[in-house]
Design a protein around this motif. Structure first.
Motif, PDB file in Angstrom:
ATOM      1  N   GLU A 158      32.907  38.713  35.691  1.00  0.00           N
ATOM      2  CA  GLU A 158      33.860  39.812  35.590  1.00  0.00           C
ATOM      3  C   GLU A 158      35.200  39.478  36.231  1.00  0.00           C
ATOM      4  N   GLU A 159      35.196  38.606  37.244  1.00  0.00           N
ATOM      5  CA  GLU A 159      36.441  38.229  37.927  1.00  0.00           C
ATOM      6  C   GLU A 159      37.463  37.606  36.980  1.00  0.00           C
ATOM      7  N   PHE A 160      36.986  37.002  35.904  1.00  0.00           N
ATOM      8  CA  PHE A 160      37.886  36.270  34.998  1.00  0.00           C
ATOM      9  C   PHE A 160      38.096  36.991  33.671  1.00  0.00           C
ATOM     10  N   GLU A 161      37.874  38.303  33.667  1.00  0.00           N
ATOM     11  CA  GLU A 161      37.980  39.050  32.404  1.00  0.00           C
ATOM     12  C   GLU A 161      39.357  38.892  31.753  1.00  0.00           C
ATOM     13  N   ARG A 162      40.416  38.911  32.560  1.00  0.00           N
ATOM     14  CA  ARG A 162      41.774  38.860  32.024  1.00  0.00           C
ATOM     15  C   ARG A 162      42.413  37.482  32.129  1.00  0.00           C
TER      16      ARG A 162
END
Length: 359
Positions: free
Chosen positions: A136-140
């Motif tokens: 989730e930390e790298f979603e964007r």
């Protein structure tokens, strides 16, 4: 002797900005220490808490030390840290003696999405889709797909583009899945790949590779497989490509169309033949009927006496005449007195009855 010296120089250099770097167990990270200062060729990367370092005194050459490797070129010190574990978490520093340094805090996080390695099967000439879940930390963040050459990570494609040659990529942020599609699979496509994400923070940037995929390419394929091969990072699936499916579908459509045309031609030919046969049969019946009537008339004419033949002929002629002139009541025929005929004939025509009387 070099390691204590480098660490001592680190302490002298003083504190600086600290950057957070995230990695995952059994994954790898590629850290880029950017600098404008350049006092020499002695570059290093150290873990402060254990006082352990790896250094390089050359440029454009990888220097390997266990799971750590360094590569320096054009103002960038590249650090590769492979096969991470939770114990690798801690404070690190990269830099150059008495010139510059960058500090970072490495956190190795456990996440179910990033279990690895995984095996995917591909078939020559077919299409394979590799799916990777990401944290989730790298979603964007920009997502990456790299191939491991045995010494370095080679970029294949990332999400800043959608298609490069035979490779296409898509990022499903809702389900947090990165999908890479390789068409027309070739033998050289086999090997080890990594899914990852990129983080830029000014003088420090890094790429975190969290999922390892081993692509195995072979010649065989299952005839009962689906139209395309979709392989998740936990499973292996095989199948036919959409192009092959379309080719088979087109072939079957052509065969079906040809069969329909053949049936129409056969049916049309049968109908035409039937009509011609019926017309020929009616014509033959009419000819036979007419022929029978003529034969009957000829038979009657031949069997009558000579004197009656004229009567038959005249009766046949006058019987079919319809008189329209009412003023004509009779026709009188006088024979030549000098004739030797014993009798004379008087014909009376009635205009109303159209009947022939003879005397």
């Amino acid at each position: 002797m070099k390691i204590p010296l480098i660490f001592t120089l680190y302490l002298i250099s003083g504190p600086g900005s600290c950057f957070n770097v995230i990695g995952y167990p059994e994954g790898s990270i590629m850290i880029y220490c950017n600098h404008k200062e350049d006092g020499g060729i002695n570059k290093y990367f150290c873990k402060v808490t254990k006082n352990t370092c790896v250094n390089t005194q050359t440029s454009n050459v990888w220097v390997h030390g266990d799971r750590l490797s360094l590569f320096h070129n054009h103002g960038v010190l590249k650090v590769m840290y492979r096969n991470l574990s939770v114990q690798d978490s801690g404070l690190y520093q990269c830099g150059e003696n008495r010139t510059w340094n960058r500090k970072m805090n490495l956190t190795v996080k456990e996440d179910p999405c990033c279990w690895s390695p995984n095996t995917v099967a591909g078939y020559l000439g077919e299409t394979v889709t590799i799916s990777c879940s990401y944290p989730e930390e790298f979603e964007r963040n920009t997502k990456l797909f790299y191939k491991w050459t045995g010494e370095d990570f080679l970029e294949v494609i990332d999400t800043t583009v959608t298609l490069i040659h035979r490779f296409s990529v898509s990022d499903d942020r809702r389900s947090k899945v990165l999908r890479v599609r390789i068409s027309d699979v070739r033998e050289a496509d086999g090997g080890v790949y990594y899914c990852g994400a990129e983080e830029r923070m000014g003088s420090i940037s890094y790429k975190s590779f969290f999922t390892e995929i081993q692509l195995q390419v072979s010649e065989g394929k299952e005839t009962t497989a689906t139209a395309s091969t979709t392989a998740s990072v936990r499973t292996t699936a095989t199948g036919k490509t959409p192009a092959a499916f379309e080719e088979h579908f087109t072939f079957y459509m052509i065969i079906t169309a040809c069969a329909c045309v053949a049936l129409l031609l056969i049916g049309g030919s049968a109908i035409i033949y039937y009509k011609l046969r019926c017309e020929k049969t009616r014509e033959s019946s009419f000819i036979r009927k007419r022929s029978g009537t003529n034969e009957m008339m000829e038979s009657v004419y031949e069997n009558d006496p000579l004197g009656n033949q004229n009567k038959i002929v005249m009766g046949q002629v006058y019987h079919n005449v319809k008189l329209n002139i009412s003023q004509l009541d009779s026709v009188y025929q006088s024979l030549d007195p000098g004739s030797r005929e014993p009798n004379s004939v008087y014909y009376s025509l009635n205009s109303n009855t159209n009947q022939l009387d003879s005397v």
